[in-house]
Design a protein around this motif. Structure first.
Motif, PDB file in Angstrom:
ATOM      1  N   ASN A  19       0.911  -1.117   0.124  1.00 18.94           N
ATOM      2  CA  ASN A  19       0.037   0.161  -0.092  1.00 18.94           C
ATOM      3  C   ASN A  19       0.930   1.105  -0.147  1.00 18.94           C
ATOM      4  O   ASN A  19       1.802   1.366   0.725  1.00 18.94           O
ATOM      5  N   THR A  20       0.382   2.295  -0.787  1.00 19.52           N
ATOM      6  CA  THR A  20       1.287   3.482  -0.678  1.00 19.52           C
ATOM      7  C   THR A  20       0.406   4.668  -1.041  1.00 19.52           C
ATOM      8  O   THR A  20      -0.647   4.499  -1.604  1.00 19.52           O
ATOM      9  N   GLU A  21       0.710   5.931  -0.917  1.00 19.61           N
ATOM     10  CA  GLU A  21       0.279   7.005  -1.416  1.00 19.61           C
ATOM     11  C   GLU A  21       0.343   7.687  -2.646  1.00 19.61           C
ATOM     12  O   GLU A  21      -0.218   8.264  -3.204  1.00 19.61           O
ATOM     13  N   LYS A  22       1.810   7.279  -2.951  1.00 23.49           N
ATOM     14  CA  LYS A  22       2.410   7.981  -4.210  1.00 23.49           C
ATOM     15  C   LYS A  22       3.177   6.931  -4.919  1.00 23.49           C
ATOM     16  O   LYS A  22       3.890   6.234  -4.156  1.00 23.49           O
ATOM     17  N   VAL A  23       3.223   6.830  -6.074  1.00 27.77           N
ATOM     18  CA  VAL A  23       3.892   6.005  -7.076  1.00 27.77           C
ATOM     19  C   VAL A  23       4.468   6.717  -8.173  1.00 27.77           C
ATOM     20  O   VAL A  23       4.029   7.629  -8.816  1.00 27.77           O
ATOM     21  N   GLY A  24       6.046   6.827  -8.196  1.00 24.70           N
ATOM     22  CA  GLY A  24       6.734   7.203  -9.262  1.00 24.70           C
ATOM     23  C   GLY A  24       7.261   6.169 -10.143  1.00 24.70           C
ATOM     24  O   GLY A  24       8.042   5.047  -9.747  1.00 24.70           O
ATOM     25  N   LEU A  25       6.889   6.176 -11.301  1.00 25.69           N
ATOM     26  CA  LEU A  25       7.153   5.349 -12.357  1.00 25.69           C
ATOM     27  C   LEU A  25       8.623   5.700 -12.990  1.00 25.69           C
ATOM     28  O   LEU A  25       8.775   6.832 -13.620  1.00 25.69           O
ATOM     29  N   CYS A  26       9.638   4.806 -13.090  1.00 27.45           N
ATOM     30  CA  CYS A  26      10.972   4.926 -13.552  1.00 27.45           C
ATOM     31  C   CYS A  26      11.348   3.947 -14.329  1.00 27.45           C
ATOM     32  O   CYS A  26      12.643   3.431 -13.894  1.00 27.45           O
ATOM     33  N   ALA A  27      10.853   3.484 -15.069  1.00 23.70           N
ATOM     34  CA  ALA A  27      11.224   2.153 -15.668  1.00 23.70           C
ATOM     35  C   ALA A  27      11.783   2.106 -17.112  1.00 23.70           C
ATOM     36  O   ALA A  27      11.481   1.237 -18.014  1.00 23.70           O
ATOM     37  N   ALA A  28      11.705   3.230 -17.544  1.00 24.40           N
ATOM     38  CA  ALA A  28      12.493   3.514 -19.011  1.00 24.40           C
ATOM     39  C   ALA A  28      11.820   2.716 -19.893  1.00 24.40           C
ATOM     40  O   ALA A  28      10.475   2.897 -19.974  1.00 24.40           O
ATOM     41  N   GLY A  29      12.245   1.819 -20.576  1.00 24.09           N
ATOM     42  CA  GLY A  29      11.692   1.205 -21.926  1.00 24.09           C
ATOM     43  C   GLY A  29      10.533   0.228 -21.450  1.00 24.09           C
ATOM     44  O   GLY A  29       9.578  -0.307 -22.298  1.00 24.09           O
ATOM     45  N   HIS A  30      10.090  -0.083 -20.150  1.00 28.40           N
ATOM     46  CA  HIS A  30       9.093  -0.614 -19.650  1.00 28.40           C
ATOM     47  C   HIS A  30       7.853   0.118 -19.328  1.00 28.40           C
ATOM     48  O   HIS A  30       6.850  -0.119 -18.657  1.00 28.40           O
ATOM     49  N   SER A  31       8.247   1.466 -19.610  1.00 26.54           N
ATOM     50  CA  SER A  31       7.128   2.340 -19.009  1.00 26.54           C
ATOM     51  C   SER A  31       5.722   2.111 -19.704  1.00 26.54           C
ATOM     52  O   SER A  31       4.691   2.210 -18.904  1.00 26.54           O
ATOM     53  N   SER A  32       5.601   1.848 -20.689  1.00 27.91           N
ATOM     54  CA  SER A  32       4.228   1.473 -21.540  1.00 27.91           C
ATOM     55  C   SER A  32       3.474   0.383 -20.615  1.00 27.91           C
ATOM     56  O   SER A  32       2.093   0.223 -20.663  1.00 27.91           O
ATOM     57  N   VAL A  33       4.469  -0.631 -20.510  1.00 31.61           N
ATOM     58  CA  VAL A  33       3.699  -1.826 -19.647  1.00 31.61           C
ATOM     59  C   VAL A  33       3.020  -1.391 -18.336  1.00 31.61           C
ATOM     60  O   VAL A  33       2.209  -2.070 -18.148  1.00 31.61           O
ATOM     61  N   LEU A  34       3.901  -0.422 -17.607  1.00 35.11           N
ATOM     62  CA  LEU A  34       3.417  -0.014 -16.446  1.00 35.11           C
ATOM     63  C   LEU A  34       2.131   0.579 -16.645  1.00 35.11           C
ATOM     64  O   LEU A  34       1.146   0.796 -15.853  1.00 35.11           O
ATOM     65  N   ALA A  35       2.002   1.590 -17.514  1.00 33.03           N
ATOM     66  CA  ALA A  35       1.130   2.418 -17.886  1.00 33.03           C
ATOM     67  C   ALA A  35      -0.220   1.675 -18.185  1.00 33.03           C
ATOM     68  O   ALA A  35      -1.266   2.179 -17.756  1.00 33.03           O
ATOM     69  N   GLU A  36       0.012   0.581 -18.983  1.00 36.42           N
ATOM     70  CA  GLU A  36      -1.042  -0.129 -19.238  1.00 36.42           C
ATOM     71  C   GLU A  36      -1.830  -0.749 -18.034  1.00 36.42           C
ATOM     72  O   GLU A  36      -3.009  -0.796 -18.250  1.00 36.42           O
TER      73      GLU A  36
END
Lengths: 406, 101
Positions: A219-236
């Motif tokens: 559980n968390t209040e804030k998430v920062g995506l920092c995954a370079a080439g895998h950013s689209s995978v996480l965004a989806e």
């Protein structure tokens, strides 16, 4: 038989804790940018109850695979500002992180081979000077004085007509940069969780409230995506899209040589960029492979073509051999500029799109992304690099200064 | 070096082709009626899957014809090659017949 005891293993630079069930913030991606973000969250914003999640081993993605060039000689005001801030941070980080990662300010030359190159280069030197970025225009003779092994003869297909020169640019040992940040993060109480792959997000309406991972739910209040080439995978997984395409970007090293190459040289036109690392290997790269790819490898003709470029520009390199080639996954945007800011998901922030040029931006990506996560709003330096610019048309076109063919 | 089975010319080296990105993205019917957001989606957003991707290629130094391809963006395995204008096939064993690694 006498037995001799081996020396004690040196201290590990960071712990490997079990992930807690909740943190104030979670950074997804334990590469250079993720670690720098966590560092600045802890140092500048007092947020130490945070975790960096890395699906593989620490900084084993693009941070392990780049050609380590550090410079700030970009064209537009917005880019010059953020990359120059990064460079100023690079200059103080070895002392601040108490880690000598061999940051060597040996200059960078961007060669010009056509009249168009010359005009674009002189313009960029002017723009750099106006933005307080050190820049000079060199004629071929000056290029030769700075880099004696460079071929400036006019009997090659695309002779050197001059170059831009940024004296304060240089290289650094990328793995050590990651370890320097990781050690300081760990000292400040940040949990670095390796072998922890994000598999989904928990949302309450449009707001992120947690992260599902291969090692449990956090559980968390804030998430920062920092995954370079895998950013689209996480965004989806999070339910939104990003205007990026992931391409293989290859790089290579030669065997170790005596120092022959004193600076960093990049050529858009005769496409290759090369430096010589402290240990002696030539470190070389060129453009991305044209197809989308997550395989961390590319096609060999890309290597062959940059070998031809390198040998034409540096005849002495004909004696060297390719020791190893490898690839990363670069998240490219259509304007070759990063995306650092808010997403459609509340309390989820994204740092991506640095594409082929993320390493040099590491400290500024970390500082601005930490600010964005901590305050919920972009820092002055990353405000122009929003997702919105793709709607408003306020693109920041840095294909020329990116110096890596897309 | 990908070995690409051109539907007209047969298997050729990747260097004979030019990549065209995501397939099956039609030009908007009424571009003047789109909002800025919708237009930006057409201009700048494309899928970026880690897995099977429907993409376009053109055989630049051969027949110069465009065609579609299903390729795995992780293994780079080519699953199917099909003509421009044909909808994306299902990835069944039958559809994979004729595809090359």
């Amino acid at each position: 038989m006498n037995t001799q005891h081996l020396p004690e293993h040196p201290d590990f630079l960071w712990r490997n804790p079990e992930p807690k069930s909740s943190y104030d913030a979670v950074i997804v991606g334990g590469g250079g940018h993720g670690l720098a973000t966590a560092y600045f969250l802890a140092k500048n914003h007092g947020m130490t109850n945070i975790a960096v999640l890395e699906k593989g081993w620490l900084a084993g993605g693009n941070m392990a695979r780049n050609t380590t060039i550090i410079r700030s000689n970009y064209l537009w005001d917005e880019s010059a500002a953020i990359y120059e801030h990064a460079l100023k941070l690079w200059e103080i980080l070895p002392e601040e992180l108490e880690y000598d990662f061999l940051f060597s300010q040996r200059g960078v030359m961007n060669l010009a081979h056509t009249l168009g190159d010359v005009r674009e280069s002189i313009r960029r030197v002017g723009a750099n000077k106006l933005n307080g970025v050190d820049a000079e225009w060199l004629d071929p003779q000056q290029v030769k004085e700075l880099c004696p092994i460079l071929n400036i003869r006019d009997n090659i297909r695309y002779p050197v007509m001059g170059a831009t020169y940024q004296p304060r640019a240089g290289i650094a040992k990328h793995d050590h940069v990651a370890w320097a940040f990781a050690r300081k993060c760990d000292e400040m109480g940040v949990d670095i969780i390796q072998n922890c792959e994000v598999t989904g997000f928990l949302k309450d309406g449009d707001r992120v409230v947690g992260v599902k991972t291969s090692r449990g739910t956090i559980n968390t209040e804030k998430v920062g995506l920092c995954a370079a080439g895998h950013s689209s995978v996480l965004a989806e997984m999070a339910g939104f899209q990003l205007p990026i395409q992931s391409h293989p970007l290859q790089a290579l090293v030669s065997e170790l040589h005596e120092p022959v190459h004193p600076t960093v040289v990049m050529s858009n036109h005769v496409h290759v960029y090369v430096s010589q690392a402290h240990k002696g290997e030539l470190v070389m790269g060129a453009g991305v492979d044209s197809y989308n790819g997550y395989g961390q490898r590319g096609s060999f003709h890309v290597i062959e073509q940059q070998m031809a470029a390198a040998v034409e520009l540096f005849p002495i390199f004909a004696r060297a051999h390719v020791l190893r080639t490898w690839g990363g996954i670069v998240d490219t945007t259509l304007d070759a500029s990063p995306i650092v800011g808010l997403t459609p998901v509340e309390n989820m922030f994204v740092n991506c799109g640095w594409g082929t040029g993320g390493f040099k931006g590491t400290p500024a990506a970390g500082l601005t992304f930490a600010h964005t996560i901590a305050t919920g709003a972009p820092h002055k330096l990353n405000k122009p690099f929003s997702l919105e610019r793709f709607e408003t048309g306020a693109l920041i076109d840095e294909h020329g200064a990116a110096a890596v063919a897309h | 070096m990908l070995l690409i089975p051109c539907p007209n010319c047969g298997p050729r080296d990747e260097t004979e082709f030019h990549y065209g990105g995501q397939a099956h993205v039609p030009y908007p019917e009424n571009p003047n009626e789109l909002t800025d957001t919708e237009w930006s989606r057409y201009l700048f957003y494309r899928e970026n899957p880690k897995g099977i991707f429907a993409e376009r290629w053109v055989h630049s130094t051969g027949c110069r014809q465009w065609f579609n391809m299903l390729r795995d963006t992780v293994s780079y395995d080519i699953q199917a090659v099909y003509p421009m204008g044909v909808p994306r096939p299902a990835t069944t064993p039958a559809a994979r017949e004729g595809a090359t690694k």
